[in-house]
Design a protein around this motif. Structure first.
Motif, PDB file in Angstrom:
ATOM      1  N   THR A  88      32.080  36.799  32.180  1.00 39.28           N
ATOM      2  CA  THR A  88      30.527  36.662  32.544  1.00 39.28           C
ATOM      3  C   THR A  88      30.266  36.337  33.801  1.00 39.28           C
ATOM      4  OG1 THR A  88      30.650  34.465  31.348  1.00 39.28           O
ATOM      5  CG2 THR A  88      30.212  36.306  29.938  1.00 39.28           C
ATOM      6  N   THR A  89      31.114  35.506  34.290  1.00 44.78           N
ATOM      7  CA  THR A  89      30.962  34.847  35.808  1.00 44.78           C
ATOM      8  C   THR A  89      31.241  36.270  36.785  1.00 44.78           C
ATOM      9  OG1 THR A  89      31.583  32.541  35.017  1.00 44.78           O
ATOM     10  CG2 THR A  89      31.662  33.387  37.512  1.00 44.78           C
ATOM     11  N   PHE A  90      32.307  36.669  36.499  1.00 44.87           N
ATOM     12  CA  PHE A  90      32.873  37.723  37.566  1.00 44.87           C
ATOM     13  C   PHE A  90      32.273  38.905  37.131  1.00 44.87           C
ATOM     14  CE2 PHE A  90      35.996  34.252  38.120  1.00 44.87           C
ATOM     15  CZ  PHE A  90      35.483  34.019  39.416  1.00 44.87           C
ATOM     16  N   GLY A  91      32.141  39.544  35.885  1.00 42.78           N
ATOM     17  CA  GLY A  91      31.945  40.678  35.436  1.00 42.78           C
ATOM     18  C   GLY A  91      32.891  41.898  35.501  1.00 42.78           C
ATOM     19  N   ALA A  92      34.166  41.403  35.904  1.00 44.19           N
ATOM     20  CA  ALA A  92      35.540  42.256  35.806  1.00 44.19           C
ATOM     21  C   ALA A  92      36.566  41.701  35.086  1.00 44.19           C
ATOM     22  CB  ALA A  92      35.698  42.363  37.299  1.00 44.19           C
ATOM     23  N   ILE A  93      37.148  42.446  34.193  1.00 50.34           N
ATOM     24  CA  ILE A  93      37.984  41.946  33.578  1.00 50.34           C
ATOM     25  C   ILE A  93      39.583  41.680  34.459  1.00 50.34           C
ATOM     26  CG2 ILE A  93      40.156  42.644  32.003  1.00 50.34           C
ATOM     27  CD1 ILE A  93      38.332  44.172  30.434  1.00 50.34           C
ATOM     28  N   ARG A  94      39.723  42.268  35.496  1.00 45.06           N
ATOM     29  CA  ARG A  94      40.711  42.079  36.598  1.00 45.06           C
ATOM     30  C   ARG A  94      40.680  40.678  37.160  1.00 45.06           C
ATOM     31  NH1 ARG A  94      41.976  47.584  40.119  1.00 45.06           N
ATOM     32  NH2 ARG A  94      42.738  48.710  38.627  1.00 45.06           N
ATOM     33  N   GLN A  95      39.560  40.339  37.651  1.00 46.05           N
ATOM     34  CA  GLN A  95      39.246  39.124  38.349  1.00 46.05           C
ATOM     35  C   GLN A  95      39.352  38.098  37.362  1.00 46.05           C
ATOM     36  OE1 GLN A  95      35.544  39.013  40.703  1.00 46.05           O
ATOM     37  NE2 GLN A  95      36.487  40.528  42.074  1.00 46.05           N
ATOM     38  N   TYR A 146      34.854  32.935  46.514  1.00 49.03           N
ATOM     39  CA  TYR A 146      34.771  33.162  47.731  1.00 49.03           C
ATOM     40  C   TYR A 146      35.189  34.409  48.423  1.00 49.03           C
ATOM     41  CZ  TYR A 146      34.323  31.479  52.677  1.00 49.03           C
ATOM     42  OH  TYR A 146      33.691  31.518  53.815  1.00 49.03           O
ATOM     43  N   PHE A 147      36.220  34.882  47.704  1.00 52.80           N
ATOM     44  CA  PHE A 147      36.903  36.149  48.204  1.00 52.80           C
ATOM     45  C   PHE A 147      35.650  37.274  47.871  1.00 52.80           C
ATOM     46  CE2 PHE A 147      41.435  35.011  47.162  1.00 52.80           C
ATOM     47  CZ  PHE A 147      41.673  34.185  48.487  1.00 52.80           C
ATOM     48  N   ARG A 224      44.385  40.866  46.752  1.00 50.83           N
ATOM     49  CA  ARG A 224      44.395  41.936  47.657  1.00 50.83           C
ATOM     50  C   ARG A 224      44.737  43.276  46.739  1.00 50.83           C
ATOM     51  NH1 ARG A 224      47.202  42.282  53.554  1.00 50.83           N
ATOM     52  NH2 ARG A 224      46.676  44.544  54.018  1.00 50.83           N
ATOM     53  N   ARG A 225      45.890  43.113  46.181  1.00 56.46           N
ATOM     54  CA  ARG A 225      46.261  44.379  45.327  1.00 56.46           C
ATOM     55  C   ARG A 225      45.503  44.740  43.988  1.00 56.46           C
ATOM     56  NH1 ARG A 225      47.321  48.095  43.357  1.00 56.46           N
ATOM     57  NH2 ARG A 225      49.251  49.101  42.752  1.00 56.46           N
ATOM     58  N   TYR A 226      45.104  43.665  43.245  1.00 54.97           N
ATOM     59  CA  TYR A 226      44.519  44.014  41.983  1.00 54.97           C
ATOM     60  C   TYR A 226      42.788  43.297  41.889  1.00 54.97           C
ATOM     61  CZ  TYR A 226      49.199  44.653  40.747  1.00 54.97           C
ATOM     62  OH  TYR A 226      50.379  45.212  40.802  1.00 54.97           O
ATOM     63  N   GLY A 227      42.020  42.820  42.792  1.00 49.56           N
ATOM     64  CA  GLY A 227      41.029  42.176  42.632  1.00 49.56           C
ATOM     65  C   GLY A 227      39.763  43.062  42.945  1.00 49.56           C
ATOM     66  N   GLY A 228      39.944  44.326  43.264  1.00 49.62           N
ATOM     67  CA  GLY A 228      39.058  45.240  43.295  1.00 49.62           C
ATOM     68  C   GLY A 228      38.167  45.361  42.085  1.00 49.62           C
ATOM     69  N   THR A 229      36.723  45.451  42.349  1.00 53.24           N
ATOM     70  CA  THR A 229      35.815  45.395  41.084  1.00 53.24           C
ATOM     71  C   THR A 229      35.277  46.898  41.144  1.00 53.24           C
ATOM     72  OG1 THR A 229      34.082  44.892  42.769  1.00 53.24           O
ATOM     73  CG2 THR A 229      35.131  43.113  41.453  1.00 53.24           C
ATOM     74  N   SER A 230      36.418  47.718  41.074  1.00 54.22           N
ATOM     75  CA  SER A 230      35.921  49.017  40.889  1.00 54.22           C
ATOM     76  C   SER A 230      35.508  49.273  39.280  1.00 54.22           C
ATOM     77  CB  SER A 230      37.159  49.978  41.170  1.00 54.22           C
ATOM     78  OG  SER A 230      38.105  49.666  40.156  1.00 54.22           O
ATOM     79  N   LYS A 231      34.914  50.470  38.934  1.00 50.15           N
ATOM     80  CA  LYS A 231      34.239  50.848  37.733  1.00 50.15           C
ATOM     81  C   LYS A 231      35.284  50.716  36.591  1.00 50.15           C
ATOM     82  CE  LYS A 231      30.579  53.798  39.029  1.00 50.15           C
ATOM     83  NZ  LYS A 231      29.805  55.041  39.212  1.00 50.15           N
TER      84      LYS A 231
END
Length: 234
Positions: A88-95, A146-147, A224-231
């Motif tokens: 709920t904080t980041f809105g992304a499963i990866r993060q 912060y990233f 850097r490798r997996y932190g992207g918040t793509s769809k």
């Protein structure tokens, strides 16, 4: 009537309508669970019980088994709730998963600290591992948040992880060092209660060392490798 002296127990205790006798032992120099398992095997092979007799292992061992059963339920539930809060904080499963990666980072140091100090995995040590969860997750949230801020400003992936790790170095070190310094007196505790204080302090301090180092080194690489918040990551 006839009166005569005979040998017998001074006191007869009963439990559940049956006679009961308690044998007490203090375990030192080894873990309690391993001692009980070895004692069970030896009793089973060298002390067959007659019909109508039964043997129960209780005391601190029983309390430890009961606490371990509760922790086996509490810890997964706590990790699941933490994951929901992170999502709920980041809105992304990866993060959210990236932040949870800090938990194994902390566990590594706690396990090695127990091995180096000769302590055993007890209930206090398990509580120390639970305390590490919050600190490790907090450091991960500080970095990943912060990233994301730097990403929103349009910085490149390389600059995001380098500048983010450098600028958040001091907050992460302060969080870990304050907690570790506060627990150092427990490492040298002696007397009543030290068997509870020392394992907890050993686990937390060792976990903080590994968690802090690996968080500052490996987490930026993983982001850097997996932190992207793509769809596909949401």
């Amino acid at each position: 009537a006839r009166i005569q002296r005979v040998d017998g127990p001074v006191k007869i205790d009963r439990e559940d309508g049956a006679r009961m006798s308690v044998v007490r032992a203090n375990v030192r120099g080894r873990d309690m669970v391993g001692f009980v398992e070895a004692a069970r095997q030896k009793v089973a092979t060298e002390l067959p019980l007659p019909n109508g007799y039964r043997l129960t292992w209780g005391g601190q061992f029983e309390n430890q088994q009961r606490a371990a059963a509760r922790l086996s339920i509490v810890v997964p539930v706590a990790i699941g709730l933490i994951f929901l809060l992170l999502f709920t904080t980041f809105g992304a499963i990866r993060q959210a998963l990236l932040v949870l990666v800090n938990i194994p980072f902390a566990l590594i140091g706690g396990v090695f600290a127990l091995v180096l100090t000769g302590e055993y995995l007890s209930v206090p040590a398990s509580v120390g591992f639970i305390a590490l969860l919050g600190i490790a997750v907090l450091n991960g949230v500080v970095l990943v948040s912060y990233f994301n801020q730097l990403r929103a400003h349009g910085l490149s992936e390389h600059r995001i992880v380098v500048e983010g790790a450098m600028r958040r170095l001091r907050p992460v070190l302060m969080t870990a060092s304050i907690t570790a310094l506060g627990l150092i007196p427990l490492l040298f505790a002696s007397g009543p209660g030290s068997e509870v204080q020392r394992p907890l302090a050993v686990v937390v301090i060792g976990g903080l060392l590994s968690s802090t180092l690996l968080t500052l080194i490996l987490l930026p690489i993983l982001y850097r490798r997996y932190g992207g918040t793509s769809k596909g990551a949401k």
